[in-house]
Scaffold this motif. Structure first.
Motif, PDB file in Angstrom:
ATOM      1  N   ASN A   7       8.285  -2.401  -2.562  1.00  0.00           N
ATOM      2  CA  ASN A   7       7.763  -2.108  -1.229  1.00  0.00           C
ATOM      3  C   ASN A   7       7.885  -3.373  -0.373  1.00  0.00           C
ATOM      4  OD1 ASN A   7       6.270  -1.549   1.062  1.00  0.00           O
ATOM      5  ND2 ASN A   7       4.586  -0.568  -0.035  1.00  0.00           N
ATOM      6  N   PRO A   8       8.920  -3.476   0.471  1.00  0.00           N
ATOM      7  CA  PRO A   8       9.145  -4.694   1.247  1.00  0.00           C
ATOM      8  C   PRO A   8       8.032  -5.002   2.255  1.00  0.00           C
ATOM      9  CG  PRO A   8      10.701  -2.968   1.890  1.00  0.00           C
ATOM     10  CD  PRO A   8       9.929  -2.451   0.718  1.00  0.00           C
ATOM     11  N   LYS A   9       7.257  -4.000   2.620  1.00  0.00           N
ATOM     12  CA  LYS A   9       6.171  -4.207   3.586  1.00  0.00           C
ATOM     13  C   LYS A   9       4.812  -4.392   2.901  1.00  0.00           C
ATOM     14  CE  LYS A   9       8.109  -2.493   7.697  1.00  0.00           C
ATOM     15  NZ  LYS A   9       7.985  -3.314   8.858  1.00  0.00           N
ATOM     16  N   ALA A  10       4.798  -4.473   1.579  1.00  0.00           N
ATOM     17  CA  ALA A  10       3.541  -4.520   0.830  1.00  0.00           C
ATOM     18  C   ALA A  10       2.650  -5.687   1.251  1.00  0.00           C
ATOM     19  CB  ALA A  10       3.822  -4.581  -0.666  1.00  0.00           C
ATOM     20  N   ALA A  11       3.215  -6.878   1.373  1.00  0.00           N
ATOM     21  CA  ALA A  11       2.401  -8.044   1.735  1.00  0.00           C
ATOM     22  C   ALA A  11       1.756  -7.859   3.098  1.00  0.00           C
ATOM     23  CB  ALA A  11       3.258  -9.306   1.707  1.00  0.00           C
ATOM     24  N   GLU A  12       2.536  -7.354   4.059  1.00  0.00           N
ATOM     25  CA  GLU A  12       2.029  -7.129   5.409  1.00  0.00           C
ATOM     26  C   GLU A  12       0.938  -6.051   5.430  1.00  0.00           C
ATOM     27  OE1 GLU A  12       3.858  -5.123   9.406  1.00  0.00           O
ATOM     28  OE2 GLU A  12       5.185  -6.413   8.229  1.00  0.00           O
ATOM     29  N   VAL A  13       1.160  -4.955   4.735  1.00  0.00           N
ATOM     30  CA  VAL A  13       0.195  -3.856   4.683  1.00  0.00           C
ATOM     31  C   VAL A  13      -1.094  -4.314   4.003  1.00  0.00           C
ATOM     32  CG1 VAL A  13      -0.270  -1.572   3.673  1.00  0.00           C
ATOM     33  CG2 VAL A  13       1.927  -2.032   4.781  1.00  0.00           C
TER      34      VAL A  13
END
Length: 145
Positions: A101-107
């Motif tokens: 999930n490339p957006k995991a850190a942001e989410v």
């Protein structure tokens, strides 16, 4: 937001039990009282409440990120200048972000931010303070702050 009622009952010298209306109990005692162990100190319960509240809220605010292995560590840091209060509380969210999930850190970061800015009643109360009043057995106010 719900209102809460906890009953704390003395069960021995420097040994107390807190109960909620749903039947849950937790023991409190001084950390240096070997006869009262296992138990939590009141400050440890405050830190546990912050970790638990944060976890419950992160379950909702960051649900798009698999965080089944999340561990929340809450630590207090105090010095002489803090005059008997906790000086700083550090809440660490520990787990491996999923690679798929490339957006995991942001989410996840957004979920944690919302937890502390908007949804976790415990950390928000600690951060902003709450009025406290102590009612004596005769019904008078013994302390307001």
């Amino acid at each position: 937001m719900a209102d809460y009622r906890i009953e704390t009952v003395r069960t021995g010298y420097r040994n107390w039990t807190a109960r909620n209306d749903r039947g849950a109990e937790v023991r409190m005692a001084a950390a240096d009282d070997a006869d009262a162990q296992p138990s939590f100190t009141p400050v440890e319960l405050l830190l546990a409440a912050m970790g638990g509240c944060g976890g419950l809220v992160v379950d909702r605010t960051a649900r798009a990120v698999d965080h089944d292995d999340l561990r929340i560590v809450v630590e207090s840091v105090s010095g002489p200048e803090d005059d008997g209060r906790v000086g700083r509380i550090r809440v660490s969210y520990e787990f491996d972000l999923p690679d798929n999930n490339p957006k995991a850190a942001e989410v996840f970061a957004r979920g944690v931010r919302l937890t502390h800015e908007k949804f976790c009643t415990v950390s928000r109360t600690v951060e902003h303070g709450a009025r406290v009043e102590a009612i004596l057995p005769d019904g008078t106010v013994g302390f307001e702050g």
